[in-house]
Design a protein around this motif. Structure first.
Motif, PDB file in Angstrom:
ATOM      1  N   SER A 176       0.836  -1.211   0.000  1.00 41.19           N
ATOM      2  CA  SER A 176       0.000   0.000   0.000  1.00 41.19           C
ATOM      3  C   SER A 176       0.870   1.259   0.000  1.00 41.19           C
ATOM      4  CB  SER A 176      -0.910  -0.017   1.230  1.00 41.19           C
ATOM      5  OG  SER A 176      -1.695   1.155   1.269  1.00 41.19           O
ATOM      6  N   LEU A 177       1.921   1.244   0.851  1.00 42.48           N
ATOM      7  CA  LEU A 177       2.822   2.401   0.889  1.00 42.48           C
ATOM      8  C   LEU A 177       3.605   2.525  -0.414  1.00 42.48           C
ATOM      9  CD1 LEU A 177       4.131   4.742   2.406  1.00 42.48           C
ATOM     10  CD2 LEU A 177       5.752   3.091   3.401  1.00 42.48           C
ATOM     11  N   ALA A 178       3.997   1.395  -0.984  1.00 41.10           N
ATOM     12  CA  ALA A 178       4.720   1.415  -2.266  1.00 41.10           C
ATOM     13  C   ALA A 178       3.848   2.000  -3.366  1.00 41.10           C
ATOM     14  CB  ALA A 178       5.166   0.005  -2.632  1.00 41.10           C
ATOM     15  N   THR A 179       2.565   1.716  -3.324  1.00 36.52           N
ATOM     16  CA  THR A 179       1.640   2.290  -4.311  1.00 36.52           C
ATOM     17  C   THR A 179       1.609   3.809  -4.196  1.00 36.52           C
ATOM     18  OG1 THR A 179       0.254   0.306  -4.237  1.00 36.52           O
ATOM     19  CG2 THR A 179      -0.739   2.324  -5.124  1.00 36.52           C
ATOM     20  N   LEU A 180       1.509   4.318  -2.970  1.00 27.63           N
ATOM     21  CA  LEU A 180       1.477   5.767  -2.758  1.00 27.63           C
ATOM     22  C   LEU A 180       2.789   6.422  -3.201  1.00 27.63           C
ATOM     23  CD1 LEU A 180       0.070   8.290  -1.639  1.00 27.63           C
ATOM     24  CD2 LEU A 180       1.014   7.716   0.619  1.00 27.63           C
ATOM     25  N   LEU A 181       3.920   5.813  -2.836  1.00 30.96           N
ATOM     26  CA  LEU A 181       5.216   6.367  -3.210  1.00 30.96           C
ATOM     27  C   LEU A 181       5.381   6.390  -4.734  1.00 30.96           C
ATOM     28  CD1 LEU A 181       7.565   4.738  -0.534  1.00 30.96           C
ATOM     29  CD2 LEU A 181       6.759   7.100  -0.634  1.00 30.96           C
ATOM     30  N   THR A 182       4.945   5.331  -5.388  1.00 31.11           N
ATOM     31  CA  THR A 182       5.057   5.265  -6.847  1.00 31.11           C
ATOM     32  C   THR A 182       4.223   6.348  -7.513  1.00 31.11           C
ATOM     33  OG1 THR A 182       5.422   2.868  -6.735  1.00 31.11           O
ATOM     34  CG2 THR A 182       4.756   3.794  -8.866  1.00 31.11           C
TER      35      THR A 182
END
Length: 453
Positions: A176-182
């Motif tokens: 979920s955090l990787a999605t936001l960062l991307t």
């Protein structure tokens, strides 16, 4: 009022000169934009057909139709991208943000032609927008909408935005955090690159115009300097002609008058006077030709190498001047005083020429306008408060030949003396002597200024 202040602050923070407007492009540039739009439209059509053929548009006929329509609508503003950059960017922004908010989000949004076109229009509005306040307000609104879209998309769909598989769960960052960062990194680089390139283009155009204006100002200043140089040269020549040739013409006038009066009673003396007239006329013609030749040498230096025949008079030639003047009927008493030995002989040639001409013109005035029998010429250098001055005095003992109301006499000679003295950083005064009969000329110039002349 507060919102206006914030906008003004943001505008000044991104523009060197927020009041400067980039010049409108030429008609040829507008024609290039039209051709660009046609080429982009063709590429969008081919790109859409290729994506459909590869099955990337899926099998929903409505989404496929919207993909074709939106692709053509996105490249359409390229037609007026530099003529109306704000309008073109506004239309593209509506196409970019409105359909997804209406749940109409066909696959064309993720194609290269669609993304590059919007990025190019973002660059254009920053590079060519005339109303800088409105330009940056539009950019800030787009950035705000992008942030809102990221938050909403991440909140509603999370990892589903990238079709995350089970293997992704083994990464060092939570999915979920990787999605936001991307989302943040991709959009930051996307919009940041368009803004940066647009601002670089605008700054280069601004600097180019500043340099062009400075070049134009330098050309005008160069022309003005050249004109001033011509005027100064004309004044110099006029002074030389007045002081040099005028001196001899004055001698001719006096001697010819004397010859006329002596011709019947004393023919021998009349012959002497006429010989002086002939000599003065010959000298005047020689000096005039020398000055004209010198001017030609200044204009055509390649043709005048080593042929300079005119030499400016120096202080050593004052004695010869006094001999010529005494032939007019009055005596010259010369006194030279120096605060150190041979000081006057060391001053620059230009200063010596000016001193010679000022003394010459002072004597010419005596000869033309006075009945003096004796003229005292005093040339001295004095040191006052650790500063050296050169002083010149020309004093006669005669009265004027003309009445004060006679306006036939010009003041060109006296004005020339004053101008020469002021050009050397000094001053000149003249007038009737206070306690005696006659006229005086007093000139004072600084020695330090003469060194730089």
């Amino acid at each position: 009022m507060e919102h206006h202040g914030i906008a003004q602050y943001l505008r000044k923070s991104v523009d060197i000169d927020p009041d400067w407007q980039r010049p409108v492009p030429s008609e040829q540039s507008f024609r290039y934009d039209l051709w660009l739009s046609l080429v982009a439209s063709l590429l969008a059509l081919i790109s859409s057909a290729s994506y459909q053929s590869l099955g990337l548009f899926g099998d929903d006929h409505q989404e496929i139709l919207w993909s074709y329509i939106l692709a053509q609508l996105m490249v359409l503003p390229l037609t007026v991208r530099r003529r109306y950059p704000l309008t073109a960017f506004a239309v593209a922004t509506l196409i970019f943000f409105v359909p997804p908010s209406l749940t109409v989000s066909p696959p064309i949004y993720f194609t290269l032609i669609f993304q590059v076109t919007y990025l190019f229009l973002l660059y254009t509005v920053i590079a060519w927008g005339q109303d800088r306040k409105l330009v940056w307000m539009s950019v800030y609104i787009v950035i705000f909408l992008t942030i809102v879209w990221i938050i909403i998309a991440w909140t509603l769909h999370g990892v589903a935005l990238f079709n995350v598989n089970e293997l992704a769960q083994n990464g060092p960052i939570d999915s979920s955090l990787a999605t936001l960062l991307t989302l943040c990194i991709n959009n930051g680089m996307y919009f940041g690159s368009g803004i940066a390139l647009g601002r670089i283009s605008w700054i280069r155009a601004y600097q180019s115009e500043i340099l062009e204006n400075q070049r134009h100002e330098l050309e005008q200043q160069s022309e003005q300097i050249a004109q001033d140089r011509v005027v100064r040269e004309r004044l110099r020549v006029a002074r030389e002609l007045h002081d040099s040739v005028g001196h001899h013409i004055s001698v001719i006038s006096v001697q010819s008058g004397a010859a006329r009066r002596l011709l019947n009673r004393y023919p021998d003396k009349a012959v002497d006077a006429l010989q002086n007239v002939e000599q003065s006329a010959s000298t005047a013609i020689t000096e005039m030709r020398s000055i004209v030749r010198l001017l030609r040498q200044d204009r055509e230096p390649s043709k005048a190498q080593g042929n300079i025949s005119y030499s400016e008079p120096t202080l050593e030639q004052l004695q010869q001047l006094f001999i010529e003047v005494e032939a007019s009927g009055f005596q010259v008493e010369y006194l030279k005083s120096e605060h150190e030995e041979k000081f006057l002989a060391k001053i620059p040639q230009g200063t010596q020429n000016s001193i010679y001409r000022m003394i010459q013109e002072s004597l010419n005035n005596v000869r033309r306008h006075s009945l003096a029998r004796t003229v005292h010429v005093i040339l001295r250098s004095v040191e006052v408060n650790q500063r050296v001055w050169i002083e010149i005095e020309v004093i006669d003992d005669g009265c004027s030949q003309k009445k004060p109301a006679d306006k036939s006499s010009s003041n060109y000679g006296l004005c020339g003396i004053k101008e020469r003295a002021e050009a050397l950083g000094g001053s000149a005064t003249y007038g009737h002597r206070a306690n005696a009969q006659g006229w005086f000329v007093y000139i004072r110039i600084p020695e330090r200024h003469s060194e730089n002349t």
